[in-house]
Design an enzyme around this catalytic site. Sequence first.
Site, PDB file in Angstrom:
ATOM      1  N   GLU A 163      40.316  48.159  79.649  1.00  0.00           N
ATOM      2  CA  GLU A 163      39.507  49.384  79.688  1.00  0.00           C
ATOM      3  C   GLU A 163      39.875  50.369  80.795  1.00  0.00           C
ATOM      4  OE1 GLU A 163      35.444  47.909  79.713  1.00  0.00           O
ATOM      5  OE2 GLU A 163      35.646  47.048  77.719  1.00  0.00           O
ATOM      6  N   GLU A 173      37.929  41.354  70.281  1.00  0.00           N
ATOM      7  CA  GLU A 173      36.504  41.136  70.589  1.00  0.00           C
ATOM      8  C   GLU A 173      35.644  41.551  69.392  1.00  0.00           C
ATOM      9  OE1 GLU A 173      35.294  42.793  74.384  1.00  0.00           O
ATOM     10  OE2 GLU A 173      37.253  42.450  75.291  1.00  0.00           O
TER      11      GLU A 173
HETATM   12  C1  HXH Z   1      33.663  44.428  76.468  1.00  0.00           C
HETATM   13  N1  HXH Z   1      33.372  45.762  76.886  1.00  0.00           N
HETATM   14  C2  HXH Z   1      34.388  43.626  77.547  1.00  0.00           C
HETATM   15  O1  HXH Z   1      35.782  43.730  77.378  1.00  0.00           O
HETATM   16  C3  HXH Z   1      34.021  42.153  77.525  1.00  0.00           C
HETATM   17  O2  HXH Z   1      34.612  41.541  78.629  1.00  0.00           O
HETATM   18  C4  HXH Z   1      32.539  41.943  77.585  1.00  0.00           C
HETATM   19  O3  HXH Z   1      32.235  40.558  77.568  1.00  0.00           O
HETATM   20  C5  HXH Z   1      31.907  42.654  76.468  1.00  0.00           C
HETATM   21  C6  HXH Z   1      32.434  43.798  76.000  1.00  0.00           C
HETATM   22  C7  HXH Z   1      32.860  46.649  75.881  1.00  0.00           C
HETATM   23  C8  HXH Z   1      32.098  47.795  76.444  1.00  0.00           C
HETATM   24  C9  HXH Z   1      32.727  48.808  77.135  1.00  0.00           C
HETATM   25  C10 HXH Z   1      32.012  49.864  77.669  1.00  0.00           C
HETATM   26  C11 HXH Z   1      30.679  49.952  77.505  1.00  0.00           C
HETATM   27  C12 HXH Z   1      30.048  48.935  76.818  1.00  0.00           C
HETATM   28  C13 HXH Z   1      30.752  47.867  76.309  1.00  0.00           C
HETATM   29  O4  HXH Z   1      30.033  51.048  78.019  1.00  0.00           O
HETATM   30  C14 HXH Z   1      28.857  51.429  77.479  1.00  0.00           C
HETATM   31  C15 HXH Z   1      27.768  51.510  78.303  1.00  0.00           C
HETATM   32  C16 HXH Z   1      26.543  51.881  77.773  1.00  0.00           C
HETATM   33  C17 HXH Z   1      26.426  52.158  76.417  1.00  0.00           C
HETATM   34  C18 HXH Z   1      27.506  52.080  75.612  1.00  0.00           C
HETATM   35  C19 HXH Z   1      28.751  51.725  76.136  1.00  0.00           C
END
Ligand code: HXH
Length: 364
Positions: free
Chosen positions: A162, A269
């Site tokens: 990310e 994922e």
């Molecule tokens: C993943 N991120 C990670 O890679 C993993 O390690 C974790 O266990 C779960 C999900 C996904 C993600 C990225 C950004 C994000 C949310 C999930 O940012 C947001 C914040 C608030 C609302 C929506 C997105």
Amino acid sequence: MLLLKNSLKGTAILISVCLINFQFKPIDPVAQRTLKDAYSSYFPVGVAVAPRNLKGPEADLITQQFNSITPENAMKMGPIHPQENRYFWDDADAIVDFAQQKGIRVRGHTLCWHNQTPRWLFTDSTGKEVTKEMLLARLKRHITDVVSRYKGKVYAWDVVNEAVPDTGTSIYRRSKFYTIAGEEYIEKAFQYAHEADPKAVLFYNDYNTENPSKRDRIYQLVKKLKDKHIPIHGVGLQGHWSIYEPTAQELETSIKRFSSLGLAVQITELDLSVYPKEHERRQRKDTDKSEFTAEMADKQAAQYKLLFDVFRSYKGKITGVTFWNVSDKSTWLDNFPVAGRKDYPLLFDQNYQPKKAFWSVVNF
Ligand code: HXH
């Protein structure tokens, strides 16, 4: 006597017939189908786990259905390296040991990510922000220690997670890694991982990869790495999608684009939320329902089918698909992004039974 002899003979015949049946008769091929068998000639099918999943009914489901596992949290920097001079290996070791015992491969997640980082990483002993040199030295030590410990046992790593922002025109997220070390931290992370285990397959991993602007900026990032001969071997599309997205075309564009660089593509994922995607955390409102309706089950089955039809049509380019959690009993999407709302994003229900979506994935 003759009677006894005959009945013994009869029993013997009966036993042999049973054995022949047991060995050779295919027992209802549809009911027996599993994810790993259905996809054995395409790609490994994986699942993200916590140590608590490795006992009881979930462990059985994992060994029956999957031939790859990924620690959901146990290998992240915060959990595994909580203090500069202290590692916590127990959880990651337990997952790797389980996999070795069961002949399941392990996908490592993740070596360098701006979230779930330990507090010590970016500050020195006086509380001041570290220099670029110090940050890279710490990153090197972290990556070298973790990758070396599981060398030969973890076949692939999400090296950087990310690093690209969702919006704007910048390629690089303004994370602490970036503001302290600049874009070089990404190259370094791949180099450190490759030095520690030259045979490991190394991935850049991200979400929202079907957004045209973000897809394009991720492409530029990985292309630059390839052009500089940085050891990167694949791109991970996280696959945190929903029953409403993406379209087959959006997904195909991503797969084609990244594989055009000679990189493997994995879905790392996967889960399909039954709610429209939202991009801000929020509290639950009275209008937010938390139930899994028959319409949702149908739509989810159709969307899973559409996605796996695409995955299979890119055989050779897609080298792995990993689900993010085992069953709807508990998933990271419970309470996220809406507090107090349950989600039903996976192929197995809250009682570990296959859902309609499961059959739409294995029957092709
Ligand atoms: C993943 N991120 C990670 O890679 C993993 O390690 C974790 O266990 C779960 C999900 C996904 C993600 C990225 C950004 C994000 C949310 C999930 O940012 C947001 C914040 C608030 C609302 C929506 C997105």
